[in-house]
Design an enzyme around this catalytic site. Sequence first.
Site, PDB file in Angstrom:
ATOM      1  N   ASP A   1       0.611  -1.143   0.044  1.00 52.08           N
ATOM      2  CA  ASP A   1       0.117  -0.046  -0.121  1.00 52.08           C
ATOM      3  C   ASP A   1       0.760   1.171   0.030  1.00 52.08           C
ATOM      4  O   ASP A   1       1.912   1.300   0.453  1.00 52.08           O
ATOM      5  CB  ASP A   1      -1.011  -0.091   1.262  1.00 52.08           C
ATOM      6  CG  ASP A   1      -2.339  -0.796   1.205  1.00 52.08           C
ATOM      7  OD1 ASP A   1      -2.597  -1.008  -0.009  1.00 52.08           O
ATOM      8  OD2 ASP A   1      -2.316  -1.467   2.095  1.00 52.08           O
TER       9      ASP A   1
ATOM     10  N   ARG B   1     -15.443  19.717   1.750  1.00 55.25           N
ATOM     11  CA  ARG B   1     -14.312  19.418   1.195  1.00 55.25           C
ATOM     12  C   ARG B   1     -13.406  20.260   1.246  1.00 55.25           C
ATOM     13  O   ARG B   1     -12.457  20.324   0.355  1.00 55.25           O
ATOM     14  CB  ARG B   1     -14.152  18.350  -0.010  1.00 55.25           C
ATOM     15  CG  ARG B   1     -14.962  16.881   0.327  1.00 55.25           C
ATOM     16  CD  ARG B   1     -15.462  16.309  -0.938  1.00 55.25           C
ATOM     17  NE  ARG B   1     -14.235  15.971  -2.104  1.00 55.25           N
ATOM     18  CZ  ARG B   1     -14.285  16.349  -3.272  1.00 55.25           C
ATOM     19  NH1 ARG B   1     -15.538  16.462  -3.624  1.00 55.25           N
ATOM     20  NH2 ARG B   1     -13.385  15.921  -3.806  1.00 55.25           N
TER      21      ARG B   1
END
Lengths: 574, 707
Positions: free
Chosen positions: B316, B402
């Site tokens: 990852d 956001r």
Amino acid sequence: MTMNGWLQIAFFCAVLLAATKPLGLYLVRVFDGSLRFLRPIERMIYRAAGVNPDEDQHWTRYTAAMLLFSVASMLLTYAVLRLQHRLPLNPQHLAAVPDRQAFETSASFTTNTNWQSYSGESMMSYFSQMTQLAFHNFASAAVGIAVAVALVRGIARRGGEARGRLGNFWTDLTRATLYVLVPMSLVLSLAMIQQGVIQNFKPYVEVTTLEGAKQVLAMGPVASQESIKQIGTNGGGFFNANAAHPFENPTPWSNFLSVIAIFLIPSALVYYLGRAVKNVAHGWSVWAAMFLLFLGGVGVTYWSEARGNPTHAARGVDVVASATNPGGNMEGKEVRFGVANSALYAVVTTDASCGAVNAMHDSFTPLAGLVPIVNMQLGEVIFGGVGAGLYGMLIFVVLTVFIAGLMVGRTPEYLGKKIQAREVQMTMLYVLGAAASVLVFTAISSIATSGLAGRNNMGPHGFSEILYAFSSATANNGSAFAGLTGSTYWYNTQLGIATLVGRFALIVPALALGGFLAEKRVVPASVGTFPVSGPLFTLLLIGVVLIVGALTFFPALALGPIVEHLLMGAGRLF
Amino acid sequence: MATLSQGTRRRPLFDPPIVRRAMRDAVRKLDPRHQLRNPVMFVVLVGSVFTTFVCARELLGGTAGWGFTLQLALWLWFTVLFANFAEAMAEGRGKAQADSLRKSRTQTTARRLTGESREGKFDQRGPVAVDAERLRRGDVVLCLPGDMIPGDGDVVEGVASVDESAITGESAPVIRESGGDRSAVTGGTKVLSDYLVIRITANPGETFLDRMIALVEGASRQKTPNEIALTILLSGLTIVFLLAVTTLQPFAIYAGGAVSVPVLIALLVCLIPTTIGGLLSAIGIAGMDRMIQQNVIAMSGRAVEAAGDVNTLLLDKTGTITLGNRQAAAFVPVNGTAIERLVDRAQLSSLADETPEGRSIVVLAKEQFGLRGRSVGAHAGETPSEPGVLGPVFVPFSASTRMSGADNGTHQVRKGAADAVLRWVTDQGGKVPADLSTVVESIARDGGTPLVVAERDGSATPTVLGVVYLKDIVKGGMRERFDRLRAMGIRTVMITGDNPLTAAAIAQEAGVDDFLAEAKPEDKMALIKREQAGGRLVAMTGDGTNDAPALAQADVGVSMNTGTQAAKEAGNMIDLDSNPTKLIEIVEIGKQLLMTRGSLTTFSIANDVAKYFAIIPAMFVATYPALQALNIMRLHSPQSAILSSVIFNALIIVALIPLALRGVRYRPAAASVILRRNLVLYGVGGLLVPFAGIKLIDVILVFVGLV
């Protein structure tokens, strides 16, 4: 050792190297089915035999077909030998071959051993010779090639889609015979005839020698027999003296042809391996291992024979080579071949499972006699018998990959296929089968009265004779130390069984190994993969062949040729 | 080596308590049922019993030479005991390792609640402090702000913000509350505000430790595939040598001098691969021990072995290859805005922003432009034309907008993802500068995250000032590690949710071989399956529940200890440090395990050459004095030769225990390099060492007068 001797050996090596690739490429085309010029004949054979040439057989079916073919042809031979007095082409009215010898002979010829405990002219009718023994010369060689090709296919086939299938035994058998063995023996026969090997159907010739004595010279179709005997690594001679006989092997050139013929197919098959698995370097690395082992054997044998017997020198015999003296140990050798060619022949014939001889191995110095025994005990993997040498060596390759492959920190992979429990199991079964047959049979004969009775010599040399016989039978070589009296119930039966064990108890695991490998997925190679080519791999392979192959027999060898050699140094002979 | 020592609990190789216990265990393991698991050592055991029997008969019958047989018998017993000792040592170390691990893990204390009040509320006055590791499924715990949640569970009461960054890498806290979708909490995460009452749904990591200890202790220890294959090889060799030795007696009789049975047994024991046979299980257990030293719990020996075979590592991006947080790297003004103005507004909007990204903007502003941090209400001073910068109020990031920013009266500053900020600008009638999209795209292409800054002053239309370049910071030394992996033939694939442009740039910088961009859990799964279909073995790390299928599918699935229970159950290893980079060490341990097996097998087989040269002349020198020539070590007498070989054979097991426990030295390199090194060390060494060793023992035996 002379320059001349080494030059001849070097010439042999050069020709072998030159022939390997072209013949190997030819084999690739034969066995991938792209060569079709004999297609009509092939098709006729398949139709007559009622086999489906397109079936891709699972290894179990392939093995079953191979066993069926071998057992059926062996039983047929046994029947013909037992009934030859009732069959045609028996002008001498030879009686039926005794059961023990019929068994041994049929086993021996079916297994490509060609151990002969009989004298052909006084025991085998023309019918038996032509329809059975000659047939096996081709068929047993073709079976060997087929098994090797099948094992290589198992290694080469990618991914799981092969599902353990190895090809078709019947087409492999047919193609090996039609495209390889028949044409090659045809060419070699002509060359041998040119060199003076006889090829006729004349009655035996009675001649008066220079001394005025009468002598009967045996005649026959020798050249044709001689060629397949060498090319198919069979080794069963037309004459009792085998390739030492002037009608079988008259000139240095015929000698060269017959000795190179032994190695041609085995060597080309190694190149075939490299091609088939798409790793030509791997093929050459295996080839190099075989070649170095071969050179080592020739070196020791030639050295020991050229040195001669110190006891002779001590008594004033001139053993130094000169223009008029071949030097060394000439006992049991033909003058026209000399020490170098006899040593070369002995090593080649036992590296391969040929067993043809041009000199008396029994008369070799102990160390020179040790080399052929070791060659056979290694399982004849130094080029080896046609096919048998390759599948035997591949067993050692798998062992090498397993033992050494772990050292790089991965589950060992052979050409991308993981070597796991089942593969190791088959490999060990193979090694075990060969070792058990040689050791157990030799052990029995070395203490049983009937076994001991067959010896020609006492002491360690007598032991070597027994050891040689069972090594030869198990390895399907067929050559003998020529001291042992083999035509007894005791030896006929046991040697016959040893040839069968040495052949089929090893072929079945070899084919199973091929099948298991054909079930495997291929792991792509990376720099982390154990490298199966290059000098390091070659050395490793040699190491494993010598340590795993020879250590088993070291005690036996110590009590045979080794102690004999040491005693010879002390002036004691047997 | 340096990387392996990180987080390692160093323990002396021969820890006295472990040694004492291992000695007792070595005797206990003489049980034939135990020995049957190891065919090579079983043969030695049978040989020892037989030799002892012969010795007893000789002693009772008053036969001369019983002393020699006695010594043989003793050393044969020692051979078995030494092998047992090696195994017991490995087991003991594993257990000790696990014990100390368990101690270090119990530092977390949990507040366990007892009883349930009538209204279904828990009595919060009486929590009992217990070790987190002792919690069991069904226990109910209370977590106050600042507490680590002690285990996976369900919220039964309360609402709180929880920092799950340790698992998700997302620094923004999440809300967890009882009932509904957001009730599941994960062990290792932290409560930031309010309180939660949690019902533990899984027994904590201790059960994994227990499971692993059971694996080490042998009750549930199963041979791994490679161990099975190797055992077959060793058994095969044992049978071959059994044949060679049993048939030797007829050969000896032929030669005129039968050999005594104890001597034959001695030869057999020397020839069969006792060195590797005796150390095989110790090597396997030691592999798991080394995993524990790295704070990794392996759920099976098979997994450790598979780690060595891994072809592809899935890593990852966040937390593994890059630091969890992005950092501001540059300010890029657009539309002719002065850069100072952009920096000032960006800093203003971030002053109270506690996210790592926000803080990094403040740091960069200070470093590059000398802009000092202002406390709320402070004046920047140098921009007097702008009204009302007296009291900025921080507007935190919210999932709906956001964006985050600061309001100072009517003056608003916003920063956020390009599309969010642009919507804010256009919705209020502002215009998008022409050069913005070029800047945003070029930052994305370079692997960065563009953060657009805009401001609105009073009733004016908002203007876009510029872009902050947030950069993923690749962890130090990653490129070298990936180079090392490449040298071992292992491919690294970076998994990221970033768009392909960004992913490609980071992949380039970090030096991974490949990347999977915009990855969803099912993409990860598909990638693993694709790799496996090509015959490759895949290793990955994971923590979330949605990683569980991929963890189960991967050949080596390492779940983080902070991960969910589902992830832990699905993988075959757990990293207690929750350090995804550790995958590399795990692979190295796996490789080391296989290398140790291979090296000792080679060593063991190569040893036989010297033993032959010692024993064969000794056996037959009476029959054929000429065989003395094979006694190239010039050993004193037949008896001393045979005894020296047997003693060497027994002692070499002890001598190699440290190697078996530690593993052969491992340095990442191409297979051909490793092969050459190990071959010289263990192959050639295996040929030569016994010559010296046997000779030395022979000299000592003669000196001491035992022969």
